[in-house]
Design a protein around this motif. Structure first.
Motif: not given
Length: 165
Positions: A96-121
């Protein structure tokens, strides 16, 4: 929807493992709720156990807010430096905010569902999401229309597509 998400997640995991999960070890980190349910479906499809060659992050989902806590935070820390496939959103990224908290996962790939998520971009999130893929959940077009969203399905050639950033 969980079955569709988990099946697609298992397919992407197989691709990351060279095309098959046979003889490979996958660890699924499943939290509560729908994201964890999708992770459990993927685990059932992969039917692997042991030390992980691939970690599937299904701890926190779309609605996560604030920094991860307790056991979830410890599992995220444990995943650091391992190959990770995240379901919908890497744990620790608040969409919702696009905030990357600590700790967070460092993914090689993210499979998002249904619709692209603006916060992930957002630029800050890109180091956490890795390559972004989109999975079809077989949501009827009428549902998107009821929500006031115009949606042209990108899934004519398959149930998982690469998102171009």
């Amino acid at each position: 929807m969980m079955e569709n998400a988990g099946r697609s997640l298992a397919c992407v995991a197989r691709l990351l493992l060279g095309g098959t999960a046979a003889g490979k070890r996958v660890l699924v980190l499943a939290g509560r709720g729908g994201n964890g349910g999708g992770g459990l479906v993927a685990a059932r499809h992969l039917a692997s156990d042991g030390a992980p060659e691939l970690v599937v992050d299904a701890l926190l989902g779309y609605g996560q807010t604030g920094p991860p806590q307790g056991g979830t935070a410890r599992l995220i820390g444990w995943s650091e430096g391992r190959r990770v496939l995240a379901l919908d959103v890497p744990s620790g990224l608040e969409l919702r905010s696009g905030t990357l908290h600590e700790p967070h996962v460092h993914a090689e790939v993210t499979l998002t569902l249904a619709l692209p998520k603006e916060g992930a971009a957002v630029p800050a999130a890109r180091g956490s999401t890795g390559e972004l893929l989109l999975a079809d959940l077989a949501i009827p077009a009428a549902v998107y229309a009821r929500l006031g969203l115009s949606f042209a399905s990108p899934f004519a050639d398959g149930s998982v597509v690469r998102l171009v950033s």
